[in-house]
Write a protein that holds these residues in place. Structure first.
Motif, PDB file in Angstrom:
ATOM      1  N   LEU A  24      19.640   1.594  61.425  1.00 32.82           N
ATOM      2  CA  LEU A  24      20.824   2.634  61.904  1.00 32.82           C
ATOM      3  C   LEU A  24      20.212   3.569  62.593  1.00 32.82           C
ATOM      4  O   LEU A  24      19.144   4.208  62.720  1.00 32.82           O
ATOM      5  CB  LEU A  24      21.399   3.414  60.827  1.00 32.82           C
ATOM      6  N   LYS A  26      21.667   7.012  66.109  1.00 30.82           N
ATOM      7  CA  LYS A  26      22.440   7.648  66.656  1.00 30.82           C
ATOM      8  C   LYS A  26      22.108   7.910  68.245  1.00 30.82           C
ATOM      9  O   LYS A  26      21.203   7.828  68.852  1.00 30.82           O
ATOM     10  CB  LYS A  26      22.705   9.102  66.108  1.00 30.82           C
ATOM     11  N   ARG A  32      27.259   6.932  64.055  1.00 28.82           N
ATOM     12  CA  ARG A  32      26.055   6.133  63.773  1.00 28.82           C
ATOM     13  C   ARG A  32      26.334   4.678  64.407  1.00 28.82           C
ATOM     14  O   ARG A  32      27.435   4.311  64.564  1.00 28.82           O
ATOM     15  CB  ARG A  32      26.088   5.676  62.273  1.00 28.82           C
ATOM     16  N   VAL A 144      30.192   2.681  61.149  1.00 33.05           N
ATOM     17  CA  VAL A 144      29.144   2.242  61.965  1.00 33.05           C
ATOM     18  C   VAL A 144      29.513   1.363  62.858  1.00 33.05           C
ATOM     19  O   VAL A 144      30.125   0.258  62.618  1.00 33.05           O
ATOM     20  CB  VAL A 144      27.955   1.819  60.880  1.00 33.05           C
TER      21      VAL A 144
END
Length: 309
Positions: A24, A26, A32, A144
């Motif tokens: 994950l 950013k 995300r 996500v």
């Protein structure tokens, strides 16, 4: 963050169980994003970047890492967002796609999560052709986004889909008649690359956007066949990484079905790693080809269609 991927080679047992691990990260903002751990070589704080003359506007510069020069792509800017300006506080994800190594500049890296491909969905309808999403999932109550990296890379450096002149042979399609070749890939760009590469062979093709979609189509086609799916579908070319059902699971489902088991399957993927050959044998696929080389694909298609050179 150093060492976050040290155990990546121990994670291969997830492959073939319709599971994946996402790293994950950013870009600019709170949204995300995720990238499959199997495509990631390393994560590190962004090193000093060298600017090159006339470089693509999406390339932040090049990094010299352990004797290798790697282009670093601003992942935010390349997907239509604002550029990541503070490289000193950012990270690069070094990943291997389509036989080459790239660095992706991201604002921050969080953690690795394990989930099922069944929990990963195609992007919402209406996202439009300009969307850079290949899939979405929910983690900790937050959406996500999984980016279509193949589309991003193709826009920066387009991949040739032309086969060599000596391989062009429309008689292959004529010999197949009405039989189809199924192309399975969650990336619209990748599906179209395969389609364009095989068009010079005169082949009739049917497209599927993931493993679940492909299996549904195959089962419907099989209902119209007397004894075997090969009466209608001569070959399947499938990606591995796909939402809902991955290519390994799709292959295992097909090979476990008596009416479909004789259909040859080529796994065609940007995933790298020595485990692929073992997984191809495990699930029963006939061949494995790393993306993307049109000549290699055309030669393999001719081979498994049992059409002589």
């Amino acid at each position: 963050m150093a060492g976050i991927l040290d155990s990546v080679n121990q994670r291969t047992q997830l492959v073939g169980e319709n599971r994946l691990e996402l790293l994950l990260f950013k870009l600019n903002g709170r949204q995300r994003f995720g990238i499959n751990v199997f495509k990631v070589r390393e994560v590190m704080p962004c090193p000093r970047l060298t600017l090159l003359p006339k470089q693509d506007s999406f390339i932040k510069g090049v990094a010299h890492i352990r004797g290798q020069t790697i282009s670093v792509i601003d992942l935010s800017k390349s997907t239509g967002g604002p550029a990541i300006e503070q490289t000193a506080d950012s990270y690069i994800i070094i990943a291997e796609y389509n036989r080459s190594v790239q660095g992706f500049l991201v604002a921050g890296v969080e953690r690795i999560v394990t989930l099922s491909w069944a929990d990963v969905m195609p992007p919402p309808e209406g996202a439009g052709k300009s969307s850079y999403l290949t899939a979405v999932t929910e983690i900790d109550g937050q959406m996500v986004s999984i980016l279509d990296v193949e589309k991003i890379l193709n826009e920066i450096s387009p991949v040739s889909t032309e086969v060599s002149e000596e391989l062009i042979d429309v008689s292959i399609g004529e010999k197949l008649g009405d039989k189809l070749v199924m192309i399975v890939d969650d990336s619209t760009v990748a599906r179209n690359q395969v389609r364009r590469a095989l068009e010079p062979l005169g082949i009739n093709m049917v497209l599927a956007k993931n493993g679940r979609d492909a299996l549904t189509q195959l089962l419907a086609i099989d209902e119209t066949c007397q004894s075997s799916i090969t009466e209608k579908v001569a070959l399947m070319i499938s990606d591995i990484e796909m939402p809902e059902m991955d290519g390994y699971t799709l292959t295992a489902e097909v090979k476990g079905n008596d009416r479909m088991s004789k259909m040859p399957i080529i796994l065609h993927t940007s995933l790298s790693g020595v485990f692929n050959n073992a997984m191809v044998e495990k699930v029963g696929a006939e061949d494995f080809i790393p993306k993307f080389h049109p000549d290699e694909l055309a030669i393999a298609v001719k081979k498994w269609l049992k059409i002589e050179e």
